[in-house]
Design a protein around this motif. Structure first.
Motif, PDB file in Angstrom:
ATOM      1  N   MET A 276       0.848  -1.189   0.000  1.00  0.00           N
ATOM      2  CA  MET A 276       0.000   0.000   0.000  1.00  0.00           C
ATOM      3  C   MET A 276       0.884   1.239   0.000  1.00  0.00           C
ATOM      4  SD  MET A 276      -3.200  -0.585   2.499  1.00  0.00           S
ATOM      5  CE  MET A 276      -2.576  -1.453   3.902  1.00  0.00           C
ATOM      6  N   SER A 277       0.365   2.314  -0.543  1.00  0.00           N
ATOM      7  CA  SER A 277       1.125   3.550  -0.520  1.00  0.00           C
ATOM      8  C   SER A 277       0.625   4.429   0.622  1.00  0.00           C
ATOM      9  CB  SER A 277       1.015   4.285  -1.854  1.00  0.00           C
ATOM     10  OG  SER A 277      -0.318   4.653  -2.096  1.00  0.00           O
ATOM     11  N   VAL A 278       1.511   5.295   1.089  1.00  0.00           N
ATOM     12  CA  VAL A 278       1.179   6.213   2.167  1.00  0.00           C
ATOM     13  C   VAL A 278       0.554   7.460   1.556  1.00  0.00           C
ATOM     14  CG1 VAL A 278       2.123   7.622   4.024  1.00  0.00           C
ATOM     15  CG2 VAL A 278       3.034   5.325   3.616  1.00  0.00           C
ATOM     16  N   THR A 279      -0.582   7.873   2.101  1.00  0.00           N
ATOM     17  CA  THR A 279      -1.258   9.087   1.637  1.00  0.00           C
ATOM     18  C   THR A 279      -1.220  10.130   2.749  1.00  0.00           C
ATOM     19  OG1 THR A 279      -3.405   8.288   2.389  1.00  0.00           O
ATOM     20  CG2 THR A 279      -2.806   7.812   0.107  1.00  0.00           C
ATOM     21  N   ILE A 280      -1.167  11.394   2.357  1.00  0.00           N
ATOM     22  CA  ILE A 280      -1.151  12.494   3.318  1.00  0.00           C
ATOM     23  C   ILE A 280      -2.415  13.320   3.108  1.00  0.00           C
ATOM     24  CG2 ILE A 280       0.043  14.592   4.058  1.00  0.00           C
ATOM     25  CD1 ILE A 280       2.661  13.227   3.184  1.00  0.00           C
ATOM     26  N   SER A 281      -3.104  13.613   4.212  1.00  0.00           N
ATOM     27  CA  SER A 281      -4.341  14.388   4.145  1.00  0.00           C
ATOM     28  C   SER A 281      -4.554  15.119   5.463  1.00  0.00           C
ATOM     29  CB  SER A 281      -5.524  13.456   3.869  1.00  0.00           C
ATOM     30  OG  SER A 281      -5.669  12.514   4.918  1.00  0.00           O
ATOM     31  N   ALA A 282      -5.584  15.961   5.487  1.00  0.00           N
ATOM     32  CA  ALA A 282      -5.943  16.657   6.719  1.00  0.00           C
ATOM     33  C   ALA A 282      -6.435  15.641   7.741  1.00  0.00           C
ATOM     34  CB  ALA A 282      -7.026  17.685   6.436  1.00  0.00           C
ATOM     35  N   ALA A 283      -6.079  15.866   8.983  1.00  0.00           N
ATOM     36  CA  ALA A 283      -6.548  14.992  10.056  1.00  0.00           C
ATOM     37  C   ALA A 283      -8.019  15.252  10.329  1.00  0.00           C
ATOM     38  CB  ALA A 283      -5.734  15.247  11.319  1.00  0.00           C
ATOM     39  N   ALA A 284      -8.701  14.218  10.754  1.00  0.00           N
ATOM     40  CA  ALA A 284     -10.108  14.316  11.139  1.00  0.00           C
ATOM     41  C   ALA A 284     -10.219  14.112  12.646  1.00  0.00           C
ATOM     42  CB  ALA A 284     -10.927  13.255  10.399  1.00  0.00           C
ATOM     43  N   ALA A 285     -11.312  14.539  13.214  1.00  0.00           N
ATOM     44  CA  ALA A 285     -11.515  14.419  14.661  1.00  0.00           C
ATOM     45  C   ALA A 285     -11.337  12.978  15.138  1.00  0.00           C
ATOM     46  CB  ALA A 285     -12.894  14.948  15.040  1.00  0.00           C
ATOM     47  N   GLU A 286     -11.767  12.036  14.319  1.00  0.00           N
ATOM     48  CA  GLU A 286     -11.656  10.629  14.733  1.00  0.00           C
ATOM     49  C   GLU A 286     -10.212  10.108  14.704  1.00  0.00           C
ATOM     50  OE1 GLU A 286     -13.380  10.808  10.531  1.00  0.00           O
ATOM     51  OE2 GLU A 286     -13.911  11.671  12.448  1.00  0.00           O
ATOM     52  N   ASP A 287      -9.266  10.910  14.207  1.00  0.00           N
ATOM     53  CA  ASP A 287      -7.849  10.528  14.199  1.00  0.00           C
ATOM     54  C   ASP A 287      -7.133  10.880  15.498  1.00  0.00           C
ATOM     55  OD1 ASP A 287      -7.967   9.640  11.515  1.00  0.00           O
ATOM     56  OD2 ASP A 287      -7.582  11.687  10.781  1.00  0.00           O
ATOM     57  N   THR A 288      -7.796  11.617  16.369  1.00  0.00           N
ATOM     58  CA  THR A 288      -7.132  12.189  17.546  1.00  0.00           C
ATOM     59  C   THR A 288      -6.388  11.145  18.373  1.00  0.00           C
ATOM     60  OG1 THR A 288      -8.880  13.845  17.611  1.00  0.00           O
ATOM     61  CG2 THR A 288      -7.454  13.720  19.523  1.00  0.00           C
ATOM     62  N   GLU A 289      -7.041  10.059  18.726  1.00  0.00           N
ATOM     63  CA  GLU A 289      -6.382   9.058  19.578  1.00  0.00           C
ATOM     64  C   GLU A 289      -5.205   8.404  18.865  1.00  0.00           C
ATOM     65  OE1 GLU A 289      -8.915   6.322  21.658  1.00  0.00           O
ATOM     66  OE2 GLU A 289     -10.330   7.916  22.171  1.00  0.00           O
ATOM     67  N   GLN A 290      -5.352   8.103  17.567  1.00  0.00           N
ATOM     68  CA  GLN A 290      -4.238   7.512  16.824  1.00  0.00           C
ATOM     69  C   GLN A 290      -3.054   8.471  16.757  1.00  0.00           C
ATOM     70  OE1 GLN A 290      -4.331   4.989  13.262  1.00  0.00           O
ATOM     71  NE2 GLN A 290      -6.526   5.418  13.194  1.00  0.00           N
TER      72      GLN A 290
ATOM     73  N   GLU B  45      -6.008  21.614  19.114  1.00  0.00           N
ATOM     74  CA  GLU B  45      -5.118  21.863  17.975  1.00  0.00           C
ATOM     75  C   GLU B  45      -5.791  21.466  16.663  1.00  0.00           C
ATOM     76  OE1 GLU B  45      -1.343  19.945  18.511  1.00  0.00           O
ATOM     77  OE2 GLU B  45      -0.758  21.298  20.117  1.00  0.00           O
ATOM     78  N   LEU B  46      -6.514  20.370  16.663  1.00  0.00           N
ATOM     79  CA  LEU B  46      -7.207  19.940  15.450  1.00  0.00           C
ATOM     80  C   LEU B  46      -8.221  20.983  14.998  1.00  0.00           C
ATOM     81  CD1 LEU B  46      -5.991  16.987  15.682  1.00  0.00           C
ATOM     82  CD2 LEU B  46      -8.211  16.253  14.898  1.00  0.00           C
ATOM     83  N   GLU B  47      -8.816  21.690  15.935  1.00  0.00           N
ATOM     84  CA  GLU B  47      -9.806  22.711  15.589  1.00  0.00           C
ATOM     85  C   GLU B  47      -9.169  24.022  15.140  1.00  0.00           C
ATOM     86  OE1 GLU B  47     -12.832  23.205  18.562  1.00  0.00           O
ATOM     87  OE2 GLU B  47     -13.095  21.043  18.777  1.00  0.00           O
TER      88      GLU B  47
ATOM     89  N   ARG C  31       1.940  19.356  12.550  1.00  0.00           N
ATOM     90  CA  ARG C  31       1.014  20.450  12.800  1.00  0.00           C
ATOM     91  C   ARG C  31       1.608  21.756  12.322  1.00  0.00           C
ATOM     92  NH1 ARG C  31       1.266  16.900  16.723  1.00  0.00           N
ATOM     93  NH2 ARG C  31      -0.291  16.340  18.127  1.00  0.00           N
ATOM     94  N   GLY C  32       0.760  22.690  11.982  1.00  0.00           N
ATOM     95  CA  GLY C  32       1.227  24.006  11.582  1.00  0.00           C
ATOM     96  C   GLY C  32       0.179  25.059  11.846  1.00  0.00           C
ATOM     97  N   SER C  33       0.651  26.280  12.039  1.00  0.00           N
ATOM     98  CA  SER C  33      -0.241  27.429  12.213  1.00  0.00           C
ATOM     99  C   SER C  33       0.516  28.657  11.735  1.00  0.00           C
ATOM    100  CB  SER C  33      -0.650  27.591  13.680  1.00  0.00           C
ATOM    101  OG  SER C  33       0.494  27.827  14.485  1.00  0.00           O
ATOM    102  N   VAL C  34      -0.213  29.708  11.436  1.00  0.00           N
ATOM    103  CA  VAL C  34       0.400  30.960  10.993  1.00  0.00           C
ATOM    104  C   VAL C  34       0.082  32.023  12.032  1.00  0.00           C
ATOM    105  CG1 VAL C  34       0.529  32.699   9.170  1.00  0.00           C
ATOM    106  CG2 VAL C  34       0.164  30.296   8.569  1.00  0.00           C
ATOM    107  N   ASP C  35       1.135  32.683  12.535  1.00  0.00           N
ATOM    108  CA  ASP C  35       0.898  33.717  13.545  1.00  0.00           C
ATOM    109  C   ASP C  35       0.651  35.070  12.887  1.00  0.00           C
ATOM    110  OD1 ASP C  35       3.379  34.888  12.915  1.00  0.00           O
ATOM    111  OD2 ASP C  35       4.380  34.113  14.690  1.00  0.00           O
ATOM    112  N   GLU C  36       0.406  36.080  13.712  1.00  0.00           N
ATOM    113  CA  GLU C  36       0.048  37.411  13.205  1.00  0.00           C
ATOM    114  C   GLU C  36       1.189  38.080  12.449  1.00  0.00           C
ATOM    115  OE1 GLU C  36       1.725  37.464  17.216  1.00  0.00           O
ATOM    116  OE2 GLU C  36      -0.086  36.511  16.468  1.00  0.00           O
ATOM    117  N   ASP C  37       2.426  37.615  12.634  1.00  0.00           N
ATOM    118  CA  ASP C  37       3.573  38.169  11.910  1.00  0.00           C
ATOM    119  C   ASP C  37       3.813  37.477  10.563  1.00  0.00           C
ATOM    120  OD1 ASP C  37       4.095  39.939  13.998  1.00  0.00           O
ATOM    121  OD2 ASP C  37       5.371  38.483  15.037  1.00  0.00           O
ATOM    122  N   GLY C  38       2.972  36.508  10.201  1.00  0.00           N
ATOM    123  CA  GLY C  38       3.145  35.795   8.943  1.00  0.00           C
ATOM    124  C   GLY C  38       4.120  34.633   9.029  1.00  0.00           C
ATOM    125  N   THR C  39       4.433  34.212  10.252  1.00  0.00           N
ATOM    126  CA  THR C  39       5.339  33.082  10.439  1.00  0.00           C
ATOM    127  C   THR C  39       4.532  31.801  10.526  1.00  0.00           C
ATOM    128  OG1 THR C  39       6.934  34.467  11.610  1.00  0.00           O
ATOM    129  CG2 THR C  39       7.128  32.085  11.919  1.00  0.00           C
TER     130      THR C  39
END
Length: 168
Positions: free
Chosen positions: A3-17, A51-53, A71-79
């Motif tokens: 099988m190949s590995v796929t990358i996607s957005a996490a879903a709420a049901e992924d939290t425990e995994q 974090e998921l939200e 995980r990633g986020s963008v702060d107010e300085d554009g970082t």
């Protein structure tokens, strides 16, 4: 046929995994520093749900199993702040970490205000430092985390993300 590995957005049901994978994957880091109080090992399920939200959380899947996350986020300085990149120990060393890093950069660069990416890793984490440097990150500073681990802070310009994706 594998099988190949796929990358996607996490879903709420992924939290425990995700939390279980994070706990497993960061054991090597904890051992390296002799410190099992590092944040990825003490994070709660509730804080991960938050974090998921609020953040961009990606997962790598092999079938139904979550085998990588970032995980990633963008702060107010554009970082674009990138955190908790981890890959299941049995899949480390095969480029999945680099794929997750590129994927979160691409997701964060979708925010018009993103000008640079910043991440950190422990000063003894040579494989992480090698991955980040290969991806174009340069050390811009350091600090000591609340758990006592000395961190290396690395950055790269967001425009470099497109160059890395093309050359990888």
């Amino acid at each position: 046929m594998g099988m190949s590995v796929t990358i996607s957005a996490a879903a709420a049901e992924d939290t425990e995994q995700i939390l279980k994978l994070q706990y497993l994957a960061f054991q090597r880091e904890a051992e390296l520093y002799g410190n099992y109080r590092i944040q990825p090992l003490t994070q709660t399920l509730d804080s991960l749900r938050a974090e998921l939200e609020s953040d961009t959380v990606l997962v790598a899947r092999l079938g139904d199993e979550v085998v990588g996350t970032v995980r990633g986020s963008v702060d107010e300085d554009g970082t674009g702040k990138i955190a908790k990149l981890c890959v299941h120990p049995r899949l480390q060393g095969h480029g999945l970490g680099a794929r997750l890093l590129r994927a979160v950069e691409e997701a964060l660069v979708g925010h018009a205000e993103t000008t640079r990416f910043r991440l950190h890793t422990g000063h003894k984490s040579e494989s992480n430092l090698r991955l980040y440097r290969k991806a174009g990150y340069v050390q811009v500073g350091g600090r000591t985390a609340s758990d006592g681990v000395r961190l290396v802070i690395l950055e790269k310009e967001a425009t470099d993300a497109a160059d890395f994706a093309v050359s990888a």
